[in-house]
Design a protein around this motif. Structure first.
Motif, PDB file in Angstrom:
ATOM      1  N   LEU A 117      35.763  42.924  35.097  1.00  0.00           N
ATOM      2  CA  LEU A 117      36.652  42.805  36.490  1.00  0.00           C
ATOM      3  C   LEU A 117      35.798  43.749  37.483  1.00  0.00           C
ATOM      4  O   LEU A 117      36.054  43.645  38.815  1.00  0.00           O
ATOM      5  CB  LEU A 117      37.910  43.112  36.548  1.00  0.00           C
ATOM      6  N   LYS A 118      34.832  44.610  36.971  1.00  0.00           N
ATOM      7  CA  LYS A 118      33.989  45.543  37.918  1.00  0.00           C
ATOM      8  C   LYS A 118      32.914  44.948  38.297  1.00  0.00           C
ATOM      9  O   LYS A 118      32.081  45.524  39.056  1.00  0.00           O
ATOM     10  CB  LYS A 118      33.586  46.834  37.159  1.00  0.00           C
ATOM     11  N   THR A 119      32.336  43.854  38.059  1.00  0.00           N
ATOM     12  CA  THR A 119      31.169  43.071  38.352  1.00  0.00           C
ATOM     13  C   THR A 119      31.527  42.503  39.598  1.00  0.00           C
ATOM     14  O   THR A 119      32.609  41.957  40.067  1.00  0.00           O
ATOM     15  CB  THR A 119      30.562  42.183  37.252  1.00  0.00           C
ATOM     16  N   PRO A 120      30.575  41.945  40.383  1.00  0.00           N
ATOM     17  CA  PRO A 120      30.607  41.407  41.824  1.00  0.00           C
ATOM     18  C   PRO A 120      31.149  39.995  41.340  1.00  0.00           C
ATOM     19  O   PRO A 120      31.069  39.078  40.608  1.00  0.00           O
ATOM     20  CB  PRO A 120      29.347  41.190  42.283  1.00  0.00           C
ATOM     21  N   ALA A 121      32.245  39.549  42.325  1.00  0.00           N
ATOM     22  CA  ALA A 121      32.898  38.086  42.289  1.00  0.00           C
ATOM     23  C   ALA A 121      31.856  37.221  42.762  1.00  0.00           C
ATOM     24  O   ALA A 121      31.398  37.476  44.168  1.00  0.00           O
ATOM     25  CB  ALA A 121      34.229  38.176  43.039  1.00  0.00           C
ATOM     26  N   ALA A 122      31.479  36.172  42.312  1.00  0.00           N
ATOM     27  CA  ALA A 122      30.611  35.190  42.648  1.00  0.00           C
ATOM     28  C   ALA A 122      31.117  34.273  43.640  1.00  0.00           C
ATOM     29  O   ALA A 122      30.608  34.156  44.757  1.00  0.00           O
ATOM     30  CB  ALA A 122      29.848  34.736  41.290  1.00  0.00           C
ATOM     31  N   PHE A 123      32.183  33.880  43.136  1.00  0.00           N
ATOM     32  CA  PHE A 123      33.313  33.060  44.009  1.00  0.00           C
ATOM     33  C   PHE A 123      34.655  33.132  43.719  1.00  0.00           C
ATOM     34  O   PHE A 123      34.877  33.393  42.775  1.00  0.00           O
ATOM     35  CB  PHE A 123      32.239  31.502  44.058  1.00  0.00           C
ATOM     36  N   ALA A 124      35.503  32.599  44.500  1.00  0.00           N
ATOM     37  CA  ALA A 124      36.824  32.411  44.175  1.00  0.00           C
ATOM     38  C   ALA A 124      36.928  30.749  43.739  1.00  0.00           C
ATOM     39  O   ALA A 124      36.494  29.854  44.286  1.00  0.00           O
ATOM     40  CB  ALA A 124      37.889  32.740  45.546  1.00  0.00           C
ATOM     41  N   LEU A 125      38.218  30.949  43.045  1.00  0.00           N
ATOM     42  CA  LEU A 125      38.699  29.159  42.555  1.00  0.00           C
ATOM     43  C   LEU A 125      40.053  29.199  42.733  1.00  0.00           C
ATOM     44  O   LEU A 125      40.949  30.060  42.648  1.00  0.00           O
ATOM     45  CB  LEU A 125      38.211  29.323  40.918  1.00  0.00           C
ATOM     46  N   SER A 126      40.452  27.941  43.192  1.00  0.00           N
ATOM     47  CA  SER A 126      41.997  27.457  43.388  1.00  0.00           C
ATOM     48  C   SER A 126      42.514  26.957  41.892  1.00  0.00           C
ATOM     49  O   SER A 126      41.788  26.518  41.098  1.00  0.00           O
ATOM     50  CB  SER A 126      41.907  26.626  44.228  1.00  0.00           C
ATOM     51  N   VAL A 127      43.624  27.111  41.862  1.00  0.00           N
ATOM     52  CA  VAL A 127      44.581  26.410  40.926  1.00  0.00           C
ATOM     53  C   VAL A 127      44.124  25.091  40.756  1.00  0.00           C
ATOM     54  O   VAL A 127      43.742  24.230  41.844  1.00  0.00           O
ATOM     55  CB  VAL A 127      46.038  26.461  41.212  1.00  0.00           C
ATOM     56  N   GLY A 128      43.966  24.513  39.773  1.00  0.00           N
ATOM     57  CA  GLY A 128      43.757  23.059  39.385  1.00  0.00           C
ATOM     58  C   GLY A 128      42.172  22.889  39.235  1.00  0.00           C
ATOM     59  O   GLY A 128      41.496  21.842  38.924  1.00  0.00           O
ATOM     60  N   SER A 129      41.259  23.924  39.647  1.00  0.00           N
ATOM     61  CA  SER A 129      39.877  23.803  39.409  1.00  0.00           C
ATOM     62  C   SER A 129      39.602  23.555  37.659  1.00  0.00           C
ATOM     63  O   SER A 129      40.430  24.384  36.901  1.00  0.00           O
ATOM     64  CB  SER A 129      39.160  25.104  39.811  1.00  0.00           C
ATOM     65  N   ARG A 130      38.709  22.901  37.472  1.00  0.00           N
ATOM     66  CA  ARG A 130      38.095  22.364  36.111  1.00  0.00           C
ATOM     67  C   ARG A 130      36.998  22.957  35.851  1.00  0.00           C
ATOM     68  O   ARG A 130      36.058  23.191  36.316  1.00  0.00           O
ATOM     69  CB  ARG A 130      38.139  21.034  36.093  1.00  0.00           C
ATOM     70  N   LEU A 131      37.133  23.720  34.575  1.00  0.00           N
ATOM     71  CA  LEU A 131      36.056  24.690  34.256  1.00  0.00           C
ATOM     72  C   LEU A 131      35.511  24.069  33.064  1.00  0.00           C
ATOM     73  O   LEU A 131      36.428  23.758  31.933  1.00  0.00           O
ATOM     74  CB  LEU A 131      36.305  26.190  34.094  1.00  0.00           C
ATOM     75  N   THR A 132      34.082  24.500  32.739  1.00  0.00           N
ATOM     76  CA  THR A 132      33.658  24.219  31.363  1.00  0.00           C
ATOM     77  C   THR A 132      33.101  25.466  30.920  1.00  0.00           C
ATOM     78  O   THR A 132      32.323  26.239  31.327  1.00  0.00           O
ATOM     79  CB  THR A 132      32.366  23.046  31.395  1.00  0.00           C
TER      80      THR A 132
END
Length: 284
Positions: A117-132
């Protein structure tokens, strides 16, 4: 003369139409479309290939589409999830075929540049986003999923594909309280009234049409106002609200410009002077 199919859910133009409409509409050619998936956190779907055009709906990271045409940096697509048709930038898509393994189950989360959690956030994601996910790791007691792109997401913010967040979609809708209202929005960053219904139901494994008129026409069964209870829907022309209990609604609305909790009687009185009385009540 038969009415033409709803353009929101049927892809057709004079020059091109989806193969499923052969014999229903006239076009110069018909195509089945090619598969693609969304690779932006949220991609706006518009009725024409013009960034100044209003948003009809949004597609989420990892959702899949069929691409019917590409031209001038735009793709004409049909969503595999709810069948919605529209245009989005080609840059929002790739042709990766890896199957999703997880779905974001909280209103919003981050993809970090590493499993910490201390590393930079690359991007934000919404509920429902589908991840591999291609791996897992743990840092200071927190588990992370490693994505195929190299970023990491908190595992506790996700469900495996096929799991649900329970069967109470109203409780899920309440988690969006104070989320900004966005016309055409369909994400944890901003959403409209019918998207609140659709996303909340989606997380319980249920399906709902995208727009409020579609929901009013066929989602569940009609009931009378005096039968309203938790989970029922109240419809106005162009608007829908979820009953939290017999007297209270949850809805994304342009009055507070947010997802808000409101007494049903007060809402009926407030909305009535501009949009008239409710047009119907349904039990999903």
């Amino acid at each position: 003369m038969n009415a033409l199919p709803d353009r929101r859910l049927n892809a057709y133009r004079p020059d091109l139409a989806e193969e499923a409409l052969r014999g229903t509409v006239t076009a110069e050619r018909y195509v089945a479309g090619t598969p693609a998936r969304v690779v932006q956190p949220v991609a706006a779907l518009r009725p024409k290939p013009d960034s100044s055009a209003g948003i009809d709906t949004e597609l989420l990271f990892g959702e899949t589409v069929r691409v019917l045409d590409r031209a001038n940096g735009w793709a004409w697509v049909k969503s595999d999830f709810d069948g919605y048709v529209g245009y989005l930038p080609e840059a929002a898509l790739d042709t990766g075929t890896a199957a999703a393994t997880h779905v974001v189950a909280v209103p919003r989360t981050f993809a970090y540049s590493g499993p910490d959690l201390k590393t930079p956030a690359a991007f934000a994601l919404s509920v429902g986003s589908r991840l591999t996910a291609v791996g897992e790791s743990e840092t200071r007691g927190t588990r992370y999923l490693t994505l195929e792109s190299g970023q990491s997401v908190v595992a506790g913010h996700c469900l495996s594909v096929g799991e649900t967040a329970g069967d109470d979609y109203v409780a899920i809708a309440a988690r969006f309280l104070e989320t900004p209202y966005l016309w055409g929005g369909r994400s944890g960053f901003g959403l409209d009234c019918s998207a609140l219904v659709q996303l909340s139901m989606m997380m319980t494994g249920r399906t709902a049409p995208r727009d409020s008129d579609m929901q009013a026409a066929g989602l569940g069964t009609p009931i009378e106002r005096d039968a309203l209870r938790r989970g029922d829907l109240v419809f106005w022309k162009g608007h829908v609200a979820i009953m939290e209990d017999e007297k209270t609604i949850l809805h994304a609305n342009g009055h507070t410009m947010s997802v808000a909790r409101e007494g049903l009687d007060a809402a009926v009185e407030r909305i009535g002077w501009l949009y008239q009385q409710p047009t119907g009540y349904r039990r999903p």
